[in-house]
Design an enzyme around this catalytic site. Sequence first.
Site, short mmCIF file in Angstrom:
data_model
loop_
_atom_site.label_atom_id
_atom_site.label_comp_id
_atom_site.label_asym_id
_atom_site.label_seq_id
_atom_site.Cartn_x
_atom_site.Cartn_y
_atom_site.Cartn_z
N TYR A 10 36.32 14.97 37.02
CA TYR A 10 36.15 15.82 35.84
C TYR A 10 37.44 15.93 35.02
O TYR A 10 37.61 16.89 34.26
CB TYR A 10 35.65 17.20 36.25
CG TYR A 10 34.16 17.25 36.54
CD1 TYR A 10 33.23 17.06 35.52
CD2 TYR A 10 33.68 17.48 37.82
CE1 TYR A 10 31.86 17.10 35.75
CE2 TYR A 10 32.30 17.53 38.08
CZ TYR A 10 31.41 17.34 37.04
OH TYR A 10 30.05 17.39 37.28
N PHE B 137 37.09 26.49 32.28
CA PHE B 137 36.23 26.42 33.47
C PHE B 137 36.64 25.35 34.47
O PHE B 137 36.01 25.21 35.52
CB PHE B 137 34.77 26.20 33.03
CG PHE B 137 34.53 24.94 32.21
CD1 PHE B 137 34.40 23.71 32.82
CD2 PHE B 137 34.46 25.01 30.83
CE1 PHE B 137 34.19 22.55 32.08
CE2 PHE B 137 34.24 23.86 30.06
CZ PHE B 137 34.10 22.62 30.71
N ARG C 99 19.38 12.75 29.92
CA ARG C 99 19.86 14.04 29.40
C ARG C 99 18.70 14.91 28.93
O ARG C 99 18.73 16.13 29.07
CB ARG C 99 20.90 13.82 28.29
CG ARG C 99 22.23 13.33 28.91
CD ARG C 99 23.25 12.94 27.88
NE ARG C 99 23.86 14.08 27.22
CZ ARG C 99 24.87 14.79 27.72
NH1 ARG C 99 25.35 14.51 28.92
NH2 ARG C 99 25.39 15.78 27.05
N THR D 98 23.23 21.91 29.26
CA THR D 98 24.24 22.25 30.28
C THR D 98 24.03 23.66 30.80
O THR D 98 24.07 23.89 32.01
CB THR D 98 25.66 22.13 29.68
OG1 THR D 98 25.82 20.80 29.16
CG2 THR D 98 26.73 22.41 30.70
N ARG E 238 17.35 21.28 35.06
CA ARG E 238 18.24 22.46 35.07
C ARG E 238 17.43 23.75 34.89
O ARG E 238 17.76 24.78 35.49
CB ARG E 238 19.32 22.32 34.01
CG ARG E 238 20.41 21.32 34.44
CD ARG E 238 21.37 21.04 33.34
NE ARG E 238 22.53 20.26 33.78
CZ ARG E 238 23.25 19.52 32.96
NH1 ARG E 238 22.95 19.44 31.68
NH2 ARG E 238 24.28 18.83 33.43
N GLU F 116 31.87 6.47 35.78
CA GLU F 116 31.48 7.40 36.85
C GLU F 116 30.86 6.67 38.02
O GLU F 116 31.09 7.03 39.18
CB GLU F 116 30.50 8.43 36.27
CG GLU F 116 31.18 9.37 35.28
CD GLU F 116 30.23 10.22 34.47
OE1 GLU F 116 30.72 11.03 33.66
OE2 GLU F 116 29.00 10.09 34.64
P1 CMP Z 1 28.37 18.55 33.84
O1 CMP Z 1 27.27 17.98 33.02
O2 CMP Z 1 28.53 18.03 35.23
O3 CMP Z 1 29.75 18.37 33.05
C1 CMP Z 1 30.83 19.27 33.12
C2 CMP Z 1 30.51 20.48 33.93
O4 CMP Z 1 31.35 21.59 33.70
C3 CMP Z 1 29.12 21.01 33.55
O5 CMP Z 1 28.12 20.13 33.96
C4 CMP Z 1 29.15 22.37 34.22
O6 CMP Z 1 28.98 22.29 35.64
C5 CMP Z 1 30.60 22.78 33.92
N1 CMP Z 1 30.68 23.58 32.70
C6 CMP Z 1 30.52 23.18 31.42
N2 CMP Z 1 30.68 24.19 30.55
C7 CMP Z 1 30.95 25.27 31.30
C8 CMP Z 1 31.21 26.64 30.99
N3 CMP Z 1 31.22 27.07 29.73
N4 CMP Z 1 31.46 27.48 32.02
C9 CMP Z 1 31.44 27.04 33.30
N5 CMP Z 1 31.20 25.74 33.66
C10 CMP Z 1 30.96 24.89 32.67
#
Ligand code: CMP
Length: 139
Positions: A51, A59, A87, A93, A104, A128
């Site tokens: 990441y 975060f 997606r 997200t 989700r 990835e």
């Molecule tokens: P992912 O799609 O794996 O990509 C980045 C990750 O960061 C996301 O999913 C979440 O698990 C985390 N994430 C993204 N935005 C936030 C946020 N605003 N607060 C907490 N975690 C976040």
Amino acid sequence: MAGNLTFTMIKPDAVEKNAIGPILKIINEAGFRINAMKYTRLSAGQAGRFYEIHKGRPFYEALVEFMSSGPIVAVLLEKDNAVEDFRKLIGATNPENADTGTIRNLFATNVQMNAVHGSDSDENALIESSFFFSEMERF
Ligand code: CMP
């Protein structure tokens, strides 16, 4: 070929909820083929590298801690238009904004513990997947 691949992880929260099987079933039924798959656990260092693009965001530290808190399932998926279609299948997200019936919406806990990851571009799908899989682990 690149446009036909996407990478996902079933995250520690979904593994803890015993949702590996149900999530893989939804993915298969949506027409994705499993090209490679691994049940494993990331160290904090590995989660931080995966990441790295989010380093510096508020975060990031909590995300690294969460993603190394338990096992995950890493999966490379194949389908026409894989990145965009996947997606759509997983939803936004933040699960509060995820459409009804998306992965989700069904399985996430909150914006951090959001059940699954999905690549955001063809380029990142390749980066990835090579983080997890060697050539001889892909079929
Ligand atoms: P992912 O799609 O794996 O990509 C980045 C990750 O960061 C996301 O999913 C979440 O698990 C985390 N994430 C993204 N935005 C936030 C946020 N605003 N607060 C907490 N975690 C976040």
